[in-house]
Write a protein that holds these residues in place. Structure first.
Motif, PDB file in Angstrom:
ATOM      1  N   ASP A  10       0.821  -1.220  -0.074  1.00  0.00           N
ATOM      2  CA  ASP A  10      -0.053  -0.123   0.117  1.00  0.00           C
ATOM      3  C   ASP A  10       0.713   1.414  -0.101  1.00  0.00           C
ATOM      4  OD1 ASP A  10      -2.207  -1.696   0.182  1.00  0.00           O
ATOM      5  OD2 ASP A  10      -2.560  -1.373   2.146  1.00  0.00           O
ATOM      6  N   GLN A  11       2.025   1.304   0.798  1.00  0.00           N
ATOM      7  CA  GLN A  11       2.723   2.378   0.680  1.00  0.00           C
ATOM      8  C   GLN A  11       3.452   2.733  -0.619  1.00  0.00           C
ATOM      9  OE1 GLN A  11       5.128   1.074   4.271  1.00  0.00           O
ATOM     10  NE2 GLN A  11       4.777   3.117   5.178  1.00  0.00           N
ATOM     11  N   GLU A  14       0.920   4.136  -2.838  1.00  0.00           N
ATOM     12  CA  GLU A  14       0.072   5.403  -2.573  1.00  0.00           C
ATOM     13  C   GLU A  14       1.532   6.380  -2.826  1.00  0.00           C
ATOM     14  OE1 GLU A  14      -1.488   8.742  -1.221  1.00  0.00           O
ATOM     15  OE2 GLU A  14      -2.262   6.702  -1.241  1.00  0.00           O
ATOM     16  N   HIS A  15       2.434   6.146  -2.733  1.00  0.00           N
ATOM     17  CA  HIS A  15       3.783   6.983  -3.152  1.00  0.00           C
ATOM     18  C   HIS A  15       3.814   6.975  -4.890  1.00  0.00           C
ATOM     19  CE1 HIS A  15       8.337   7.951  -3.552  1.00  0.00           C
ATOM     20  NE2 HIS A  15       7.687   8.847  -3.649  1.00  0.00           N
ATOM     21  N   ARG A  17       1.148   6.932  -6.792  1.00  0.00           N
ATOM     22  CA  ARG A  17       0.024   7.766  -7.126  1.00  0.00           C
ATOM     23  C   ARG A  17       0.019   9.245  -6.689  1.00  0.00           C
ATOM     24  NH1 ARG A  17      -4.968   3.481  -6.028  1.00  0.00           N
ATOM     25  NH2 ARG A  17      -4.904   2.580  -7.932  1.00  0.00           N
ATOM     26  N   LYS A  18       0.714   9.540  -5.399  1.00  0.00           N
ATOM     27  CA  LYS A  18       1.174  10.752  -4.790  1.00  0.00           C
ATOM     28  C   LYS A  18       1.947  11.539  -5.850  1.00  0.00           C
ATOM     29  CE  LYS A  18       3.499  11.326  -1.232  1.00  0.00           C
ATOM     30  NZ  LYS A  18       4.719  12.607  -1.541  1.00  0.00           N
ATOM     31  N   THR A 108       0.993   3.755 -13.102  1.00  0.00           N
ATOM     32  CA  THR A 108      -0.022   4.871 -12.827  1.00  0.00           C
ATOM     33  C   THR A 108      -0.523   5.372 -14.259  1.00  0.00           C
ATOM     34  OG1 THR A 108       1.513   6.634 -12.445  1.00  0.00           O
ATOM     35  CG2 THR A 108       1.067   5.561 -10.617  1.00  0.00           C
TER      36      THR A 108
END
Length: 140
Positions: A10-11, A14-15, A17-18, A108
């Motif tokens: 998940d980390q 998330e990175h 996507r961020k 992404t």
């Protein structure tokens, strides 16, 4: 096969996507000799590019000193592809200099968050790319 926890998975996602539309990059370290990813270390893409990533040389030196001090090694080296599939480019292969590491790529390209994205892992040794299975577990 790469086995990692759901939290690490998940980390990384998330990175990626961020930092979109730029490529994200980072490392997951683990105790030397274990091959077990444990500590998530997001890095800054010094290139700040949607088509290329580069670790800042000072950040990279600091990372390797820290890994050495903690008796850790890079178990996963990850980055994202923002407009293409999660498959190593020629540049990725050129920079793959950790033969024991798992090279994770997250695509992404689907930024609406509704469709499937790709999370894939490879071994890259002497220019040879070998995809491997990814197993996500709750805990080790």
């Amino acid at each position: 096969m790469l086995t990692l926890t759901q939290a690490l998975y998940d980390q990384i996602v998330e990175h990626a996507r961020k930092d979109h539309p730029d490529e994200a990059c980072g490392v997951v370290a683990g105790p030397a000799g274990t091959g077990r990813p444990e500590r998530f270390i997001p890095m800054l893409n010094a290139a700040r590019s949607p088509t290329f990533y580069e670790f800042d040389s000072k950040d990279l030196l600091r990372l390797y000193r820290e890994l050495d001090d903690r008796d850790e090694e890079p178990v996963i080296i990850y980055h994202s592809h923002t407009a293409t599939e999660a498959y190593p480019s020629r540049t990725d292969v050129t920079y793959a200099n950790e033969p024991a590491a798992h090279y994770v790529l997250v695509s992404t390209a689907d930024t609406d968050g509704l469709g499937e994205f790709q999370f894939r892992s490879y071994r890259i040794v002497d220019g040879v790319i070998t995809e491997e299975e990814v197993q996500v577990v709750e805990a080790y």
